[in-house]
Design a protein around this motif. Structure first.
Motif, PDB file in Angstrom:
ATOM      1  N   LYS A  48       3.236   4.345  -1.456  1.00 58.01           N
ATOM      2  CA  LYS A  48       3.007   5.277  -2.551  1.00 58.01           C
ATOM      3  C   LYS A  48       4.334   5.791  -3.121  1.00 58.01           C
ATOM      4  O   LYS A  48       5.339   5.895  -2.424  1.00 58.01           O
ATOM      5  CB  LYS A  48       2.173   6.466  -2.074  1.00 58.01           C
ATOM      6  N   GLU A  58       0.001   7.671   4.251  1.00 62.13           N
ATOM      7  CA  GLU A  58       0.394   8.258   2.970  1.00 62.13           C
ATOM      8  C   GLU A  58       1.025   9.640   3.159  1.00 62.13           C
ATOM      9  O   GLU A  58       2.051   9.969   2.545  1.00 62.13           O
ATOM     10  CB  GLU A  58      -0.830   8.358   2.060  1.00 62.13           C
ATOM     11  N   ASP A  82      -4.641   4.622   6.737  1.00 61.64           N
ATOM     12  CA  ASP A  82      -3.931   4.523   5.455  1.00 61.64           C
ATOM     13  C   ASP A  82      -3.595   5.901   4.892  1.00 61.64           C
ATOM     14  O   ASP A  82      -2.496   6.114   4.355  1.00 61.64           O
ATOM     15  CB  ASP A  82      -4.765   3.747   4.442  1.00 61.64           C
ATOM     16  N   ARG A 104      -0.153   0.964   8.620  1.00 58.88           N
ATOM     17  CA  ARG A 104      -0.646   0.072   7.575  1.00 58.88           C
ATOM     18  C   ARG A 104      -0.638  -1.394   8.009  1.00 58.88           C
ATOM     19  O   ARG A 104      -1.530  -2.158   7.643  1.00 58.88           O
ATOM     20  CB  ARG A 104       0.220   0.213   6.319  1.00 58.88           C
ATOM     21  N   ARG A 139       0.827  -1.210   0.000  1.00 61.56           N
ATOM     22  CA  ARG A 139       0.000   0.000   0.000  1.00 61.56           C
ATOM     23  C   ARG A 139       0.862   1.261   0.000  1.00 61.56           C
ATOM     24  O   ARG A 139       0.344   2.368   0.194  1.00 61.56           O
ATOM     25  CB  ARG A 139      -0.941  -0.004   1.216  1.00 61.56           C
TER      26      ARG A 139
END
Length: 656
Positions: free
Chosen positions: A11, A479, A475, A505, A9
């Motif tokens: 980025k 990020e 989440d 996460r 997950r």
């Protein structure tokens, strides 16, 4: 080239992060490449291996994890200044500092280990964190320079990466016999053990944040630790010093090598010393002058340091030794050669620490508070253009706050912050007034897209505290944390944001076997320190109304204590005995140490006749169930639990 993120997950850097990276890169002095030549100068040999195994079987050290840095690729997820520092710290192997006299092994641990050739052997400075890495370094030196015995060991200061590997270079029997002196600054032992015990469990937990001990090695995770790649995960020990450097300036000659020690308490460590080699024109700067501005407040937790005193001690060294020095080397980073270069670096770091203290207090005296100072204080432009003034291990922001905290404490003077609600108490009201989770999430997405990551954090943090089970909120906060981490020049700050993102996460990683202590460190505790630690472990609620007075006698070393339990508190005082104790415990120091490290229990000591107990000890025996065993698995971020994916024990945590 775009790399795959290590986390499913995770980025990529946003456009805003990429723009910030381009802006800071344009301001950095990349035309000054002297550090590159200095970091490589004197290279003699590197071992064929890139991993060092611990005695327990896991990987204690793996420089190969960072081989992704060896090429010329520019990583968008790493601050350009940090990427430069991370590549400089990839130099690995044996280096000559002063031909025929001084050598270093670098890249085997967080610190460097230095070898001074004496008449008959080696004087070892700072034997790393772990027995295994220190032993590998000594073997490399003997392989390429000829086998010689270790005739003395010097600890520059009281942090574990400078003494923990002593068993890898010297036999403790040779130290105890007097054949090999172990030299350290006055106060070393007290500070070495107390820092790792009183708050040791909390520090271990926070090390996952500052040092990123279990982060993936790669462009999206751990890339460096500024003063080295990371901390070796081998066997940590401690051999107590046999020679204390007591005077401000003190000279010793060991096996033909003249050394002038400069005690520098209150700088990078509470017990620390520089060393001047007058016959070699070489200055050892310990951890007081390295290739970064250090921590005034270290994020793992420690007493706030004195930036002004740090500057003063560098200034003293400049005038005591810097006028003559032809080489300056240290327990981290790489040496500097030539008197002009040495004085340049010494003045740069002296001025940076001095300006940090004076500039911050200049603003504080005009009303700038601890909650504003990091947004106002600026390092002078002339210093920002010097690599030696870049804040890799520290950061300008958290160091500035630390200076205010040292002088004025944590309160900003506004009564509304004097008795603050806990975040979990205030967060639900904020979420309610912001219109609920959906509105917060929508706005946070907009803020992150616009590059306003800190504003996104401001509102998402409230939401996560109010709704710890809200996975979408966790989440999105992860990020935002991740983008902020990519933008940091300081790996300590980068790691902290990336580690928090990982936990949001995936939960707290399993396999975190870090330990702040080892049997050697526990045995080095004074009896008073051991009693103080028991008092920290006592759960006052569980202790209830228990009351009692114990006379403790440690017969072979002549110690006496009154230990008292009252009001849910354990206190002790040395040098006294109660006239009417409830019980008296008589024991030897060796037996007490076995109890301290868990090698035996109190009933076993009594049954074996290694201790005697007179009177009624019931109040103290009842305390056994009220002593808490601390474990470093407590959550820091809301909604995180120790249920994440297993992480193999080959990271850079402290392993006892």
């Amino acid at each position: 080239m775009t790399h795959d993120h290590a986390h499913p997950r995770g980025k990529q850097p946003t456009d805003a992060t990429l723009r910030r990276r381009q802006e800071v890169a344009a301001q950095l002095p990349f035309d000054d490449d002297r550090d590159l030549a200095e970091a490589r100068r004197g290279f003699l040999a590197a071992p064929e291996y890139r991993q060092i195994l611990a005695e327990a079987g896991h990987v204690a050290w793996n420089i190969g994890d960072y081989d992704f840095l060896l090429g010329d690729e520019d990583f968008a997820s790493i601050h350009p200044s940090l990427q430069r520092q991370a590549r400089l710290n990839m130099e690995y192997g044996l280096f000559e500092v002063v031909p025929g006299h001084i050598y270093q092994v670098r890249g085997f641990d967080l610190a460097n280990i230095s070898f001074i050739r004496s008449d008959t052997g080696w004087i070892v400075f700072d034997p790393l964190t772990a027995k295994e890495t220190a032993a590998a370094a000594l073997a490399l030196v003997n392989e390429h320079l000829g086998e010689r015995p270790v005739v003395a060991v010097v600890y520059s200061h009281s942090h574990g990466d400078h003494f923990g590997g002593a068993h890898g270079v010297v036999d403790v029997a040779d130290v105890h016999s007097g054949a090999v002196p172990v030299i350290a600054p006055v106060g070393f032992l007290e500070h070495a053990v107390s820092e790792n015990v009183y708050a040791g469990n909390a520090m271990v937990r926070r090390m996952f944040y500052q040092y990123g001990t279990l982060l993936e090695r790669g462009p999206f995770g751990h890339v460096d630790q500024a003063i080295g790649k990371g901390v070796a995960a081998g066997t940590v020990g401690l051999i107590a010093p046999t020679v204390d450097i007591v005077d401000d300036i003190q000279e010793l000659t060991i096996d033909g090598v003249r050394m002038v020690f400069q005690n520098t308490p209150g700088t990078e460590a509470p017990a620390e010393m520089n060393t001047w080699f007058p016959d070699l024109k070489a200055f050892w700067a310990a951890e007081n002058i390295v290739a970064t501005i250090h921590n005034i407040y270290t994020l793992r937790g420690a007493l706030v340091r004195d930036a002004l005193e740090w500057s003063r001690q560098i200034n003293r060294a400049l005038h005591l030794f810097g006028q003559e020095a032809e080489v300056m080397f240290a327990s981290h980073s790489w040496p500097r050669w030539g008197n002009e270069r040495i004085q340049e670096v010494m003045r740069t770091q002296r001025d940076t620490y001095a300006h940090l203290n004076n500039g911050v207090m200049h603003l504080a005296n005009q009303g700038v508070t601890i909650n504003e100072i990091h947004r106002v204080y600026q390092v002078p432009d002339s210093l920002q253009r010097s690599w030696a003034a870049r804040s890799y291990h520290g950061s300008v922001a958290h160091n500035a706050r630390a200076v205010v905290n040292r002088y004025l404490g944590y309160w900003d003077g506004n009564p509304s912050t004097l008795i603050p609600l806990a975040p979990r108490e205030s967060a639900p009201l904020y979420v309610e007034l912001m219109g609920g989770a959906e509105r917060i999430l929508a706005r946070a997405h907009e803020l992150i897209a616009a590059g306003d990551d800190l504003l996104a954090v401001e509102i998402l943090n409230k939401l996560v505290y109010a709704e710890p089970a809200n996975e979408a909120a966790r989440d999105l906060l992860a990020e935002a944390f991740e983008q902020i981490g990519y933008q940091q020049e300081s790996p300590s700050v980068r790691n902290s944001f990336l580690a928090a993102a990982f936990e949001l996460r995936s939960g707290i990683p399993e396999g975190q076997t870090a330990n702040a202590t080892s049997p050697d460190l526990v045995r080095a505790l004074s009896t008073q320190q051991f009693l103080d630690y028991l008092a920290i472990r006592l759960d006052s609620t569980a202790a209830g109304e228990a009351r009692g007075i114990l006379n403790l006698r440690v017969t072979d070393i002549g110690e006496e204590f009154v230990v008292e339990v009252s009001n849910g508190t354990l206190t002790s005082v040395e040098g006294f005995q109660s006239a009417s104790p409830d019980a008296t415990l008589t024991v030897t120091r060796a037996a007490l140490e076995d109890l301290m490290v868990g090698a035996t229990t109190a009933p076993e000591l009594l049954a074996a006749g290694r201790a005697t107990l007179e009177g009624d000890p019931s109040a103290f025996l009842a305390l056994g169930g009220a002593l808490v065993e601390f474990a470093p698995g407590f959550p820091i971020m809301p909604g995180t639990t120790p249920s994440g994916p297993a992480v193999p024990a080959d990271g850079f945590g402290y392993h006892a």
